[in-house]
Write an enzyme that holds these catalytic residues in place. Structure first.
Site, PDB file in Angstrom:
ATOM      1  N   THR A  31      36.369  40.020  40.541  1.00 31.72           N
ATOM      2  CA  THR A  31      36.597  41.460  40.513  1.00 31.72           C
ATOM      3  C   THR A  31      38.077  41.802  40.488  1.00 31.72           C
ATOM      4  O   THR A  31      38.910  41.025  40.964  1.00 31.72           O
ATOM      5  CB  THR A  31      35.957  42.120  41.756  1.00 31.72           C
ATOM      6  OG1 THR A  31      36.337  43.501  41.832  1.00 31.72           O
ATOM      7  CG2 THR A  31      36.429  41.440  43.033  1.00 31.72           C
ATOM      8  N   ASP A  32      38.400  42.982  39.978  1.00 31.00           N
ATOM      9  CA  ASP A  32      39.788  43.454  40.012  1.00 31.00           C
ATOM     10  C   ASP A  32      40.222  43.867  41.418  1.00 31.00           C
ATOM     11  O   ASP A  32      41.414  44.055  41.681  1.00 31.00           O
ATOM     12  CB  ASP A  32      40.001  44.609  39.036  1.00 31.00           C
ATOM     13  CG  ASP A  32      39.128  45.829  39.310  1.00 31.00           C
ATOM     14  OD1 ASP A  32      38.282  45.785  40.225  1.00 31.00           O
ATOM     15  OD2 ASP A  32      39.275  46.838  38.592  1.00 31.00           O
ATOM     16  N   GLU A  33      39.259  43.994  42.343  1.00 28.61           N
ATOM     17  CA  GLU A  33      39.605  44.460  43.691  1.00 28.61           C
ATOM     18  C   GLU A  33      40.444  43.451  44.465  1.00 28.61           C
ATOM     19  O   GLU A  33      41.065  43.795  45.471  1.00 28.61           O
ATOM     20  CB  GLU A  33      38.333  44.825  44.465  1.00 28.61           C
ATOM     21  CG  GLU A  33      37.564  45.953  43.804  1.00 28.61           C
ATOM     22  CD  GLU A  33      36.513  46.567  44.699  1.00 28.61           C
ATOM     23  OE1 GLU A  33      36.731  46.624  45.930  1.00 28.61           O
ATOM     24  OE2 GLU A  33      35.479  47.003  44.167  1.00 28.61           O
ATOM     25  N   TYR A  90      35.079  42.865  51.374  1.00 20.08           N
ATOM     26  CA  TYR A  90      34.522  42.397  50.103  1.00 20.08           C
ATOM     27  C   TYR A  90      35.618  41.795  49.234  1.00 20.08           C
ATOM     28  O   TYR A  90      35.487  40.667  48.734  1.00 20.08           O
ATOM     29  CB  TYR A  90      33.840  43.548  49.354  1.00 20.08           C
ATOM     30  CG  TYR A  90      33.655  43.256  47.878  1.00 20.08           C
ATOM     31  CD1 TYR A  90      32.892  42.170  47.464  1.00 20.08           C
ATOM     32  CD2 TYR A  90      34.246  44.055  46.904  1.00 20.08           C
ATOM     33  CE1 TYR A  90      32.724  41.891  46.106  1.00 20.08           C
ATOM     34  CE2 TYR A  90      34.087  43.785  45.553  1.00 20.08           C
ATOM     35  CZ  TYR A  90      33.328  42.698  45.164  1.00 20.08           C
ATOM     36  OH  TYR A  90      33.177  42.414  43.826  1.00 20.08           O
ATOM     37  N   LYS A 147      36.093  37.808  47.920  1.00 23.04           N
ATOM     38  CA  LYS A 147      36.177  37.410  46.520  1.00 23.04           C
ATOM     39  C   LYS A 147      37.513  36.737  46.230  1.00 23.04           C
ATOM     40  O   LYS A 147      37.579  35.782  45.434  1.00 23.04           O
ATOM     41  CB  LYS A 147      35.972  38.615  45.599  1.00 23.04           C
ATOM     42  CG  LYS A 147      34.552  39.141  45.578  1.00 23.04           C
ATOM     43  CD  LYS A 147      33.544  38.103  45.072  1.00 23.04           C
ATOM     44  CE  LYS A 147      33.684  37.838  43.593  1.00 23.04           C
ATOM     45  NZ  LYS A 147      32.651  36.880  43.093  1.00 23.04           N
ATOM     46  N   ASP A 177      36.219  60.177  53.649  1.00 25.23           N
ATOM     47  CA  ASP A 177      36.480  58.955  52.896  1.00 25.23           C
ATOM     48  C   ASP A 177      36.084  57.733  53.699  1.00 25.23           C
ATOM     49  O   ASP A 177      36.027  57.760  54.932  1.00 25.23           O
ATOM     50  CB  ASP A 177      37.967  58.888  52.538  1.00 25.23           C
ATOM     51  CG  ASP A 177      38.223  58.190  51.216  1.00 25.23           C
ATOM     52  OD1 ASP A 177      37.288  57.571  50.689  1.00 25.23           O
ATOM     53  OD2 ASP A 177      39.360  58.279  50.729  1.00 25.23           O
TER      54      ASP A 177
END
Length: 357
Positions: free
Chosen positions: A134-136, A160, A164, A290
């Protein structure tokens, strides 16, 4: 024809990849999936009579099981989709993400290494392990920052993303230490058919259809680059076929949108395709507090995969979103099946306890 072991193939991206692979007769598929809450064998129901597709339920963390599968089916490649992926869930239960994304990937790599080391020199050279990430892992961008490149330093901000990032590092290490021929892809936010409705786009589509509030975190100005899942699957296939061993390829949709814009576009499409006589869907939009550590912006620089492998996304956001909304409208049986009691409990835990702003 080659044989590929796909892990996590009953999930959203994995299932779309398998369907595309069998439709195009790319290779024989062995699908290993643990069948957690976000997995759904209905995604692959059309392959039940396909002699070139096999499903086995199991955990990538089970080295003995994976080793037995590798020895039995002798795959030419492994594509690892298996992962816990939802940031909100990682905030509530990070240990699950560590177990699956870190320990599970490590055990999968170990089983793969043992298998690969026993192959003939020619088969070793042809073998590939493709890790889908993922780009995260790169962290957060401001609106002025350049998009993520393959050499952008890792700076994960959620459990998360951290899990990753750790799995990416293990994949890299197994190439540099053991020579295991692998590839890593880091994608932006996916959307499209068969996505479990905890993620933004299917959640908003289904809530809007039901006339329920459409929760938008914070001010709605968080930006994501949206990648249609079929474009992503075609990119993965291209990387597997032509990618340079040991390299990373970023895959993005070249479609940056704020969360607020995404919700507004869905509402506009549903006003046309499934109008309600008593309201416009946008009236259901509700701003909620948020989530912790919410990254402001993700953006992918796709120059490497475009220039080296010749890939381009085929869908723009408007065309892909229209196809996605239509799919959920046309597949109410699938929707009803996945919205189990456990899913309803999750919605209550994550959204109903947030007071509207």
């Amino acid at each position: 024809m080659q044989t590929v072991l796909v892990t996590g193939g009953a999930g959203f991206i994995g299932a779309n990849f398998i369907l595309l692979a069998r439709q195009n007769n790319w290779f024989n598929i062995i699908n290993l999936d643990k069948l957690t809450y976000a997995s759904n064998l209905e995604n692959l129901a059309q392959l039940q009579a396909d002699p070139n597709y096999d499903f086995l339920q199991g955990d990538i963390g089970n080295v003995e099981l994976v080793s037995d599968l590798l020895n039995k089916y002798q795959p030419n490649a492994i594509i690892n989709f298996a992962a816990e992926t939802h940031v909100d869930r990682s905030i509530f239960s990070p240990q699950t993400f560590i177990q699956t994304n870190v320990v599970g990937t490590f055990n999968l790599l170990e089983a793969t290494r043992f298998y690969w080391q026993k192959l003939s020199p020619q088969n070793q050279q042809q073998f590939r392990f493709l890790h889908v990430s993922t780009d995260e892992v790169y962290g957060s961008l401001s609106t002025q920052d350049s998009a993520f490149r393959e050499d952008t330093p890792y700076a994960p901000n959620s459990p998360y993303a951290a899990s990753k990032a750790a799995s990416d590092h293990f994949v890299r290490a197994y190439y540099h230490t053991y020579g295991l021929p692998n590839l890593t892809t880091n994608c932006s936010n996916n959307y499209g058919p068969h996505q479990f409705p905890e993620k933004l786009i299917p959640l908003i589509i289904l809530n809007a259809i039901d006339g329920k509030p459409l929760p938008i975190y914070g001010d709605g100005q968080n930006i994501r680059d949206w990648l249609y899942v079929i474009d992503h699957c075609e990119a993965i296939y291209l990387v597997l076929q032509k990618g340079k061993i040991g390299e990373t390829y970023n895959i993005g949709g070249l479609n940056e949108q704020t969360n607020l814009t995404v919700v507004e576009k869905i509402c506009t499409i549903l006003d046309e395709l499934a109008p309600k006589s008593d309201l416009r869907h946008s009236s259901l939009m509700t701003f909620v507090p948020d989530r912790p550590g919410h990254d402001r912006r993700y953006a992918i620089d796709c120059d490497k995969i475009i220039s080296e492998l010749g890939w381009q996304p085929k869908e723009n956001f408007d065309s892909g979103l229209l196809k996605t909304v239509q799919w959920y409208l046309d597949n109410s049986n699938w929707v009803n099946q996945v919205r189990s009691g456990a899913y309803q409990n999750w919605l209550k835990q994550n959204y109903e306890n947030r007071q509207a702003k």
